[in-house]
Scaffold this active site. Structure first.
Site, short mmCIF file in Angstrom:
data_model
loop_
_atom_site.label_atom_id
_atom_site.label_comp_id
_atom_site.label_asym_id
_atom_site.label_seq_id
_atom_site.Cartn_x
_atom_site.Cartn_y
_atom_site.Cartn_z
N GLU A 116 0.84 -1.20 0.00
CA GLU A 116 0.00 0.00 0.00
C GLU A 116 0.87 1.24 0.00
OE1 GLU A 116 -3.13 -0.12 2.89
OE2 GLU A 116 -3.89 -2.01 2.12
N HIS A 236 -9.41 9.64 2.72
CA HIS A 236 -9.04 8.55 1.81
C HIS A 236 -9.14 9.09 0.39
CE1 HIS A 236 -8.76 4.78 -0.26
NE2 HIS A 236 -8.39 4.21 0.88
N HIS A 343 -11.73 9.77 6.38
CA HIS A 343 -11.50 8.33 6.52
C HIS A 343 -11.01 7.93 7.90
CE1 HIS A 343 -10.62 4.34 5.18
NE2 HIS A 343 -9.32 4.45 5.35
N ARG A 378 -1.24 8.87 9.28
CA ARG A 378 -1.18 7.42 9.49
C ARG A 378 -0.70 6.72 8.22
NH1 ARG A 378 -5.70 3.05 8.67
NH2 ARG A 378 -6.23 4.52 7.03
C1 LIG Z 1 -13.85 1.69 4.68
C2 LIG Z 1 -12.68 1.57 5.62
C3 LIG Z 1 -11.56 0.84 5.25
C4 LIG Z 1 -10.46 0.72 6.12
N1 LIG Z 1 -9.40 -0.06 5.75
C5 LIG Z 1 -8.40 -0.25 6.65
C6 LIG Z 1 -7.32 -1.16 6.36
O1 LIG Z 1 -7.31 -1.82 5.34
N2 LIG Z 1 -6.34 -1.29 7.30
C7 LIG Z 1 -6.32 -0.59 8.47
O2 LIG Z 1 -5.40 -0.75 9.27
N3 LIG Z 1 -7.33 0.26 8.76
C8 LIG Z 1 -8.37 0.43 7.89
N4 LIG Z 1 -9.39 1.28 8.21
C9 LIG Z 1 -9.39 1.90 9.54
C10 LIG Z 1 -9.77 0.84 10.58
O3 LIG Z 1 -10.79 0.03 10.05
C11 LIG Z 1 -10.25 1.46 11.87
O4 LIG Z 1 -9.35 2.42 12.32
C12 LIG Z 1 -10.40 0.39 12.94
O5 LIG Z 1 -11.24 -0.64 12.47
C13 LIG Z 1 -10.97 1.00 14.20
O6 LIG Z 1 -11.28 -0.04 15.08
P1 LIG Z 1 -11.95 0.31 16.46
O7 LIG Z 1 -12.22 -0.99 17.14
O8 LIG Z 1 -11.16 1.33 17.16
O9 LIG Z 1 -13.34 1.03 16.06
P2 LIG Z 1 -14.56 0.48 15.21
O10 LIG Z 1 -14.21 -0.72 14.45
O11 LIG Z 1 -15.12 1.63 14.44
O12 LIG Z 1 -15.62 0.08 16.33
C14 LIG Z 1 -16.26 1.06 17.10
C15 LIG Z 1 -17.39 0.42 17.85
O13 LIG Z 1 -17.90 1.31 18.83
C16 LIG Z 1 -19.31 1.34 18.78
N5 LIG Z 1 -19.75 2.64 19.33
C17 LIG Z 1 -19.38 3.88 18.94
N6 LIG Z 1 -19.95 4.81 19.73
C18 LIG Z 1 -20.68 4.14 20.64
C19 LIG Z 1 -21.51 4.52 21.73
N7 LIG Z 1 -21.71 5.81 22.06
N8 LIG Z 1 -22.13 3.57 22.45
C20 LIG Z 1 -21.99 2.25 22.15
N9 LIG Z 1 -21.21 1.83 21.12
C21 LIG Z 1 -20.57 2.76 20.39
C22 LIG Z 1 -19.62 1.12 17.33
O14 LIG Z 1 -20.96 0.73 17.14
C23 LIG Z 1 -18.59 0.04 17.00
O15 LIG Z 1 -19.06 -1.21 17.41
C24 LIG Z 1 -10.48 1.40 7.36
C25 LIG Z 1 -11.61 2.14 7.73
C26 LIG Z 1 -12.71 2.22 6.87
C27 LIG Z 1 -13.90 3.02 7.29
#
Ligand SMILES: Cc1cc2nc3c(=O)[nH]c(=O)nc-3n(C[C@H](O)[C@H](O)[C@H](O)COP(=O)(O)OP(=O)(O)OC[C@H]3O[C@@H](n4cnc5c(N)ncnc54)[C@H](O)[C@@H]3O)c2cc1C
Length: 547
Positions: A116, A236, A343, A378
């Site tokens: 990437e 993005h 993004h 990032r």
């Molecule tokens: C389309 C896309 C593609 C991506 N591709 C990549 C990739 O290839 N590689 C990479 O490293 N990163 C990638 N990223 C970034 C990466 O996916 C995220 O940074 C990572 O998944 C974040 O994980 P997390 O567990 O912190 O949050 P999330 O996976 O967003 O989970 C957050 C959780 O918190 C819950 N939540 C939020 N607020 C509340 C609330 N007030 N009360 C209760 N629940 C709540 C949500 O419902 C969810 O379940 C991508 C992001 C996107 C959007």
């Protein structure tokens, strides 16, 4: 209604689930609650395509991954954090495999490593182009097998329950709301983990799903935790341009495999912007597309893979191929129309690598946290890596914290009298404010910023924030009101941080100060008492629960 647990996790993405699963395993007699605002799978994690960057091949090295990360971070990465996360990468990949994640392998059985933008070598472990969905599936299945984890779905966390102990700000729980049956619950636990993900929804164009409204950052800030580096929003470069329909991301891996950005006349333009052409870091690519669009007035540019082998395209990017085909574009023959959109948030709640915050008992990990891993920008596929490594470290640390401290069963916080809230204003008022907020952020606080536009954004957002607090205090609880309250606070933090940084660095490009200036070689830290309008500190729900 009250619930008592040993650990409460807010969020069911990679960070929350990995943490919950490990904590539940370390504490077999304890109980863990996972609170999540929609369906368990709905998260940024579920949409990640590219994969997880980690050192897995003999031709790669930790030093090289560290140096690529530091280079992308434009001077603001915390070197020790970067090194620790990268060194731990291969171990968490093996843990994910043990849990049941099926990463794509080559014929010889080794991991198929993608490339990437910004990486000097192939090092992205992936599950075809649906990496996030596969991780989410395996983690959820594994968590559901643990009898000591309870899931509360369609339940939104509103605010943290904090109290003072020996002059230390402590967190002992979280207030929640479940729309079905209009249930309000107070969850109490000595350890609260915020794994609430990103903030993309504060922008009009975003790759993030609806859940990404910055709730965790807003809650932690209101409770007294510092946030940092909120100006560094990653756009993005290549979201499918398909107005009016659900956003769909065209992974950076497509450029990694040879995709070329062209304008509507077929001219490849990246060579005019960076020596690495289409493999330049994503902020450079996003700015280049922004500049091309501003110059040409065209609604999109194009990403072309039609020169690549058709069988390879379908095998390497089956999901992108299928989704584009469904929307009328055969990517083996036609270029894909693309635009940049919000993004990833490099900033967040200030946390160390164990997820510890300024508030005792409050942990944060994943995209909601700011550890110093990403600095001002990032590197692609480093966020899943950071989220899972932090969750791994934080589970050990929080259990040790729990065992070495005595906690009140129910912390001395005021009772929360939500049911007294009455009134019923037409919903259009809130919907309108959400739209204005998103447009303001996209038009005035986007890829290229100016102090003038930031000031205008700040003025508009202050009005919306005040209105949102008013709706929150006087209207029956609803997701739009709760989210608007959080989004307006988070958007205000982004504007505040962007206005403060009088230089251009990484993802923050300010027309008034286009040069990088090393007097700004430090994080933009915002402390709650410096920022929350004085009046807000005095606002209380009818029960005396301080906002
Ligand atoms: C389309 C896309 C593609 C991506 N591709 C990549 C990739 O290839 N590689 C990479 O490293 N990163 C990638 N990223 C970034 C990466 O996916 C995220 O940074 C990572 O998944 C974040 O994980 P997390 O567990 O912190 O949050 P999330 O996976 O967003 O989970 C957050 C959780 O918190 C819950 N939540 C939020 N607020 C509340 C609330 N007030 N009360 C209760 N629940 C709540 C949500 O419902 C969810 O379940 C991508 C992001 C996107 C959007």
């Amino acid at each position: 209604m009250e619930k008592h647990y040993d650990i409460v996790v807010v969020g069911s993405g990679i960070a929350g689930l990995f943490f919950a699963r490990k904590a539940a395993g370390l504490l077999p007699r304890g109980r863990v609650a996972v609170i999540t605002k929609k369906d368990e799978t709905e998260s940024n994690t579920n949409y990640a395509q590219g994969g997880i960057a980690t050192v897995m091949s003999g031709v790669d090295s930790f030093d090289l991954h560290v140096s690529d990360t530091l280079k992308a971070g434009a001077g603001l990465c915390h070197r020790k954090v970067v090194e620790d996360i990268i060194l731990h990468g291969p171990k968490v990949i093996e843990k994910l495999v043990e849990i049941g994640v099926k990463f794509t392998r080559s014929k010889g059985g080794t991991y198929d490593l993608g490339r990437e933008g910004g990486h000097s070598i192939n090092r992205v472990v992936h599950a075809s182009d649906l990496t996030g969905r596969e991780i989410e599936r395996a983690l959820l299945e594994s968590c559901r097998q643990r009898p000591n984890i309870d899931f509360y779905r369609e339940t939104i966390a509103l605010d943290l329950i904090t109290y003072q102990h020996k002059n230390i700000n402590c967190c002992g729980g979280v207030y929640t709301f479940t729309p079905r049956g209009r249930v309000f619950r107070s969850f109490y636990a000595p350890v609260i983990m915020l794994a609430t993900g990103g903030i993309g929804q504060v922008y009009f164009h975003t790759t993030n799903p609806d859940i990404a409204t910055g709730d965790g950052i807003a809650m932690a800030f209101r409770a007294g935790a510092r946030v940092a580096n909120m100006e560094f929003i990653q756009f993005h470069p290549t979201t499918l341009y398909d107005p009016g329909r659900r956003p769909f991301l065209i992974s950076e891996a497509v450029r990694g495999e040879g995709g070329i950005l062209i304008d509507s006349a077929g001219r490849p333009f990246m060579k005019e912007y960076h020596a690495q052409k289409d493999l330049a870091p994503r902020d450079i690519v996003a700015r280049a597309i922004d500049s091309e669009l501003k110059q040409s007035g065209a609604p999109s540019v194009f990403l072309d893979v039609s020169h690549l082998d058709k069988v390879f395209i379908k095998k390497r990017f089956p999901n992108i191929y299928k989704e584009c085909k469904k929307r009328g574009i055969d990517i083996t023959r036609q270029p894909i129309p693309v635009v940049p959109s919000a993004h990833y948030n490099c900033g967040g709640v200030v946390a160390d690598l164990q997820g510890r915050t300024d508030i005792s008992g409050l942990y944060v990990c994943g995209e909601a946290a700011c550890t110093g891993m990403h600095g001002a920008n990032r590197l692609a596929s480093n966020s899943l890596l950071e989220a899972v490594v932090m969750a791994d470290f934080a589970s050990d640390d929080s259990l040790a914290f729990r065992q070495t401290n005595n906690f009140p069963d129910t912390p001395p916080a005021g009772e929360w009298l939500h049911s007294s809230l009455g009134g019923n204003r037409e919903k259009i008022v809130v919907t309108h404010d959400i739209e204005v907020l998103k447009k303001t952020m996209s038009d005035f606080v986007g890829i290229v910023r100016s102090l003038d536009r930031l000031q205008m954004a700040g003025e508009r957002l202050r009005i919306i924030q005040k209105a949102a607090e008013h709706y929150y205090l006087t209207q029956p609880a609803s997701y739009p009101i709760i989210e608007l309250r959080n989004m307006s606070l988070v958007a205000g933090l982004i504007v505040r941080a962007a206005t403060r940084r009088k230089e251009s660095r990484g993802l923050h490009y300010l027309l008034d100060h286009p040069e990088t200036d090393d007097r700004w070689l430090h994080n933009t830290v915002i402390r709650p008492h410096n920022y929350l309008p004085r009046k807000n500190n005095l606002l209380r729900r009818k029960d005396g629960h301080s906002l």
